[in-house]
Design a protein around this motif. Structure first.
Motif, mmCIF file in Angstrom:
data_model
loop_
_atom_site.group_PDB
_atom_site.id
_atom_site.type_symbol
_atom_site.label_atom_id
_atom_site.label_comp_id
_atom_site.label_asym_id
_atom_site.label_seq_id
_atom_site.Cartn_x
_atom_site.Cartn_y
_atom_site.Cartn_z
ATOM 1 N N PHE A 1 -29.998 -13.625 -15.709
ATOM 2 C CA PHE A 1 -29.000 -13.897 -16.748
ATOM 3 C C PHE A 1 -28.184 -15.130 -16.373
ATOM 4 C CE2 PHE A 1 -28.274 -9.334 -18.551
ATOM 5 C CZ PHE A 1 -29.646 -9.176 -18.695
ATOM 6 N N THR A 2 -27.863 -15.924 -17.377
ATOM 7 C CA THR A 2 -27.042 -17.119 -17.188
ATOM 8 C C THR A 2 -25.961 -17.157 -18.261
ATOM 9 O OG1 THR A 2 -28.954 -18.340 -16.323
ATOM 10 C CG2 THR A 2 -27.037 -19.620 -17.006
ATOM 11 N N TRP B 1 -12.915 -10.509 -11.967
ATOM 12 C CA TRP B 1 -13.558 -10.706 -13.258
ATOM 13 C C TRP B 1 -14.302 -9.472 -13.715
ATOM 14 C CZ3 TRP B 1 -18.813 -10.003 -13.180
ATOM 15 C CH2 TRP B 1 -19.469 -10.180 -11.967
ATOM 16 N N TYR B 2 -14.520 -8.512 -12.796
ATOM 17 C CA TYR B 2 -15.363 -7.365 -13.151
ATOM 18 C C TYR B 2 -14.575 -6.170 -13.661
ATOM 19 C CZ TYR B 2 -14.299 -7.233 -8.150
ATOM 20 O OH TYR B 2 -13.673 -7.325 -6.938
ATOM 21 N N VAL C 1 -22.056 -13.540 -11.896
ATOM 22 C CA VAL C 1 -22.750 -12.438 -12.569
ATOM 23 C C VAL C 1 -22.958 -11.294 -11.594
ATOM 24 C CG1 VAL C 1 -23.920 -13.920 -14.247
ATOM 25 C CG2 VAL C 1 -25.038 -13.403 -12.061
ATOM 26 N N ARG C 2 -23.157 -10.115 -12.150
ATOM 27 C CA ARG C 2 -23.394 -8.944 -11.308
ATOM 28 C C ARG C 2 -24.733 -9.063 -10.611
ATOM 29 N NH1 ARG C 2 -22.101 -4.456 -13.598
ATOM 30 N NH2 ARG C 2 -23.441 -3.091 -12.364
ATOM 31 N N ARG D 1 -18.833 1.349 -19.651
ATOM 32 C CA ARG D 1 -18.933 -0.097 -19.807
ATOM 33 C C ARG D 1 -18.897 -0.747 -18.425
ATOM 34 N NH1 ARG D 1 -15.118 -3.015 -24.165
ATOM 35 N NH2 ARG D 1 -16.107 -1.333 -25.353
ATOM 36 N N GLU D 2 -19.733 -1.770 -18.248
ATOM 37 C CA GLU D 2 -19.790 -2.465 -16.965
ATOM 38 C C GLU D 2 -19.781 -3.966 -17.175
ATOM 39 O OE1 GLU D 2 -23.471 -0.883 -15.432
ATOM 40 O OE2 GLU D 2 -24.679 -2.451 -16.385
ATOM 41 N N SER D 3 -19.299 -4.660 -16.171
ATOM 42 C CA SER D 3 -19.260 -6.111 -16.264
ATOM 43 C C SER D 3 -20.659 -6.693 -16.099
ATOM 44 C CB SER D 3 -18.333 -6.669 -15.193
ATOM 45 O OG SER D 3 -18.812 -6.312 -13.909
#
Length: 123
Positions: free
Chosen positions: A67-68, A104-105, A59-60, A45-47
């Motif tokens: 992506f938003t 956050w990640y 975002v990554r 699993r990844e952020s």
């Protein structure tokens, strides 16, 4: 206790778009940052990103510009708008409540995960 339900996943062609939703119930939704994670097939699993309580987002790197993340506190819902989708975006996508820590990640900083929604990008 918080209950999260993701929706909006599906099959999309490369270059297409999807919008995922995560509806929350329970504790005060607006008081917590909300994160999106994904788990590609056979991988960890990844952020994906996070939206803070003030609406600030991160975002990554691999999804920047495509992506938003947003949130609607009146609807207790967080969104993940995904554009220009690529096959490598194929994964089960999860939302979660960030309840601790700074980063956050790290998934360990989150509690109350949804059940996930499958996104498949394929022609």
């Amino acid at each position: 206790q918080v209950h999260l339900v993701e929706s909006g996943g599906g099959l999309v062609q490369p270059g297409g778009s999807l919008r995922l939703s995560c509806a929350a119930s329970g504790r005060t939704f607006s008081s917590y940052p909300m994160g999106w994670f994904r788990q590609p097939p056979g991988k960890e699993r990844e952020s994906v990103g996070v939206v803070l309580t003030d609406g600030t987002t991160f975002v990554r790197d691999s999804v920047k510009g495509r992506f938003t993340i947003s949130r609607d506190n009146a609807k207790n819902t967080v969104y993940l708008q995904m554009n220009s989708l690529k096959p490598e975006d194929t994964a089960v996508y999860y939302c979660a409540v960030k309840t601790r820590g700074v980063s956050w990640y790290f998934s360990t900083n989150y509690d109350y995960w949804g059940q996930g929604t499958q996104v498949t990008v394929s022609s």
